[in-house]
Design a protein around this motif. Sequence first.
Motif, PDB file in Angstrom:
ATOM      1  N   GLY A 162      66.186 105.923   8.903  1.00 48.82           N
ATOM      2  CA  GLY A 162      64.871 105.280   8.834  1.00 48.82           C
ATOM      3  C   GLY A 162      64.136 105.530   7.545  1.00 48.82           C
ATOM      4  O   GLY A 162      62.895 105.444   7.520  1.00 48.82           O
ATOM      5  N   LEU A 163      64.832 105.858   6.452  1.00 48.43           N
ATOM      6  CA  LEU A 163      64.152 106.171   5.201  1.00 48.43           C
ATOM      7  C   LEU A 163      63.414 104.963   4.634  1.00 48.43           C
ATOM      8  O   LEU A 163      62.263 105.068   4.206  1.00 48.43           O
ATOM      9  CB  LEU A 163      65.169 106.684   4.171  1.00 48.43           C
ATOM     10  CG  LEU A 163      65.692 108.112   4.361  1.00 48.43           C
ATOM     11  CD1 LEU A 163      66.694 108.456   3.273  1.00 48.43           C
ATOM     12  CD2 LEU A 163      64.534 109.095   4.340  1.00 48.43           C
ATOM     13  N   LYS A 164      64.071 103.814   4.609  1.00 44.48           N
ATOM     14  CA  LYS A 164      63.449 102.648   4.001  1.00 44.48           C
ATOM     15  C   LYS A 164      62.203 102.233   4.756  1.00 44.48           C
ATOM     16  O   LYS A 164      61.162 101.929   4.147  1.00 44.48           O
ATOM     17  CB  LYS A 164      64.448 101.497   3.949  1.00 44.48           C
ATOM     18  CG  LYS A 164      63.928 100.270   3.214  1.00 44.48           C
ATOM     19  CD  LYS A 164      65.005  99.215   3.057  1.00 44.48           C
ATOM     20  CE  LYS A 164      64.482  98.012   2.272  1.00 44.48           C
ATOM     21  NZ  LYS A 164      65.530  96.959   2.097  1.00 44.48           N
ATOM     22  N   ALA A 165      62.253 102.259   6.072  1.00 42.01           N
ATOM     23  CA  ALA A 165      61.089 101.865   6.859  1.00 42.01           C
ATOM     24  C   ALA A 165      59.946 102.857   6.694  1.00 42.01           C
ATOM     25  O   ALA A 165      58.770 102.474   6.706  1.00 42.01           O
ATOM     26  CB  ALA A 165      61.482 101.744   8.336  1.00 42.01           C
ATOM     27  N   ALA A 166      60.261 104.137   6.536  1.00 42.31           N
ATOM     28  CA  ALA A 166      59.214 105.149   6.444  1.00 42.31           C
ATOM     29  C   ALA A 166      58.589 105.208   5.060  1.00 42.31           C
ATOM     30  O   ALA A 166      57.387 105.493   4.932  1.00 42.31           O
ATOM     31  CB  ALA A 166      59.790 106.514   6.804  1.00 42.31           C
ATOM     32  N   LEU A 167      59.369 104.944   4.010  1.00 41.32           N
ATOM     33  CA  LEU A 167      58.859 105.106   2.653  1.00 41.32           C
ATOM     34  C   LEU A 167      58.296 103.837   2.044  1.00 41.32           C
ATOM     35  O   LEU A 167      57.555 103.908   1.067  1.00 41.32           O
ATOM     36  CB  LEU A 167      59.969 105.642   1.742  1.00 41.32           C
ATOM     37  CG  LEU A 167      60.589 106.988   2.107  1.00 41.32           C
ATOM     38  CD1 LEU A 167      61.641 107.382   1.081  1.00 41.32           C
ATOM     39  CD2 LEU A 167      59.516 108.070   2.199  1.00 41.32           C
ATOM     40  N   SER A 168      58.639 102.691   2.559  1.00 44.46           N
ATOM     41  CA  SER A 168      58.256 101.437   1.904  1.00 44.46           C
ATOM     42  C   SER A 168      56.747 101.271   1.786  1.00 44.46           C
ATOM     43  O   SER A 168      56.243 100.731   0.793  1.00 44.46           O
ATOM     44  CB  SER A 168      58.856 100.245   2.662  1.00 44.46           C
ATOM     45  OG  SER A 168      60.266 100.269   2.587  1.00 44.46           O
ATOM     46  N   SER A 169      56.010 101.703   2.774  1.00 45.32           N
ATOM     47  CA  SER A 169      54.557 101.510   2.754  1.00 45.32           C
ATOM     48  C   SER A 169      53.819 102.584   1.961  1.00 45.32           C
ATOM     49  O   SER A 169      52.604 102.489   1.785  1.00 45.32           O
ATOM     50  CB  SER A 169      54.021 101.483   4.184  1.00 45.32           C
ATOM     51  OG  SER A 169      54.322 102.697   4.852  1.00 45.32           O
ATOM     52  N   MET A 170      54.499 103.603   1.485  1.00 45.98           N
ATOM     53  CA  MET A 170      53.835 104.687   0.759  1.00 45.98           C
ATOM     54  C   MET A 170      53.564 104.269  -0.674  1.00 45.98           C
ATOM     55  O   MET A 170      54.271 103.439  -1.249  1.00 45.98           O
ATOM     56  CB  MET A 170      54.719 105.943   0.758  1.00 45.98           C
ATOM     57  CG  MET A 170      54.895 106.553   2.132  1.00 45.98           C
ATOM     58  SD  MET A 170      55.824 108.111   2.039  1.00 45.98           S
ATOM     59  CE  MET A 170      55.964 108.498   3.777  1.00 45.98           C
ATOM     60  N   PRO A 171      52.528 104.826  -1.317  1.00 43.23           N
ATOM     61  CA  PRO A 171      52.232 104.483  -2.714  1.00 43.23           C
ATOM     62  C   PRO A 171      53.319 104.991  -3.655  1.00 43.23           C
ATOM     63  O   PRO A 171      54.130 105.860  -3.301  1.00 43.23           O
ATOM     64  CB  PRO A 171      50.890 105.191  -2.963  1.00 43.23           C
ATOM     65  CG  PRO A 171      50.852 106.304  -1.968  1.00 43.23           C
ATOM     66  CD  PRO A 171      51.566 105.793  -0.759  1.00 43.23           C
TER      67      PRO A 171
END
Length: 490
Positions: A162-171
């Motif tokens: 789930g790395l992409k889903a968790a990090l995509s919204s971060m600045p």
Amino acid sequence: MQRRIVSLWFPRLASDRILRAQPTEAPFAVTHHEKNSERLYCVNSFARQQGLVEGMGLCDAKVLCPELRTQAADLLADQRFLQMLLRWSNRYCPWVGADGADGLMLDVTGSTHLFGGEAEMLFDLHERLAQFGLTVFSGLAATKGAAWAVSHYSKGVVAEGGLKAALSSMPVQALRLDEATCITLQRLGLRSIGDVLATPRATLGRRFGLELLRHVDQAFGDQAEQINPQAPEVYYAVRLTFPDPIGFFDDVMAGLKRLLEHLCLKLKKHEQGMRSLRLTCQRVDQVSAQAELRLARPMHDSARILPLFERSVGEIDAGYGIDQLRLEAFDLEPLPLQQVEVSTTPKPSGDALNDLITRLGSRIGLDKIVRFLPADSHVPERSFVVAPAAYCEAEGEWREGLVRPLRLFAPEPVLGKDKMPPKTFCWRGMRLALGRATGPERIAPEWWLDDPNWRSGLRDYWRVETRQGRRLWMFFTPQSPAWFVQGEFA
């Protein structure tokens, strides 16, 4: 088994460290001198509620919050405190490393099941750190970069895959980029990690170079990034807790004896000697009294060290009683074991002299006790060096046959131009008459040294005994006839 990394971030490490010993519910800030002014280095939650932030000038902060309490930053103490937290974190896994000045990285791969799972382990970790009075943010993910991003810009556990889903919204700051790169990305409209991922890699590479791509690959596991654990340091400290408070001198010395025996046994095992010790007496009123001892030589002999502590222990104020003793060793030096020699003639030992230096040093300071060591020079001023007796050995040999005065001072002129010592002369307001003279001893200057006191050339030294009882060391300069007094014999 997929790798699992925990990132711990202590945003208020400096203020939490101080407030653990001096708790307060008022606004508090740690200050640091920066850019020719005092600025806020770390603030507690009460100060943040008043609108204070790190980097703000102290004068501006006082205007916004007149009741603000401050204390100067101690970066070295903060570093030691972080090292203590690093050692404590070994309870969760054996692979722990520091992450900057305010964070830790734990490789918990294969150890989370010991605590009931990943979420349960983080809960236990937060509960224990909260009891210590520390503010901590954590993140658990499959990579070091992702765990750091979660701990600083989110929270919780990132599930496997789930790395992409968790990090995509971060600045974009979550990629651990420098400030200039982040500002440039935001000006180009790339405000989140998802925006960066949607941009072609070739475009990012041409515009920002390989540094940006490397951080992206590390965050998503396409490029390996290791945690660098620090080798565990052997900490030489022992503690003794009493069921009932003590206060008599004999009781404290008895407890100190037990501590010294355990500490010296540990030092002997690692072939180490200590030069400094600190005894901390914790009183029942939560006030600590300390006694320090600096040794003239590295030692690990408890029987010799114990009597040297008597003076310092006698000055400790026990108050209403002491319920804990703590003994720490500092300034360690290698002290290897020595072969025991069987000999009928005992060799002289310097233990008594070293103990005397230690006793005197505890009163006036070890640096003030000096010894003279021979130097390889025939010039009187350079034939010896003065060194602290506690930090050097009595080595070298003095030249035999050279008679030198006990007192040596800068040359003082006296009247006389004849090459033989004057029959009468005045020195330091005294009129002296020659009784007997022995010499001369010619000393030439060392041409390879630029010594202004010896630029005049040769010197012919004489041992002069006056009728008034003065025994002087005088010299004559043939190249410019003149007489000088440079020393006095006992």
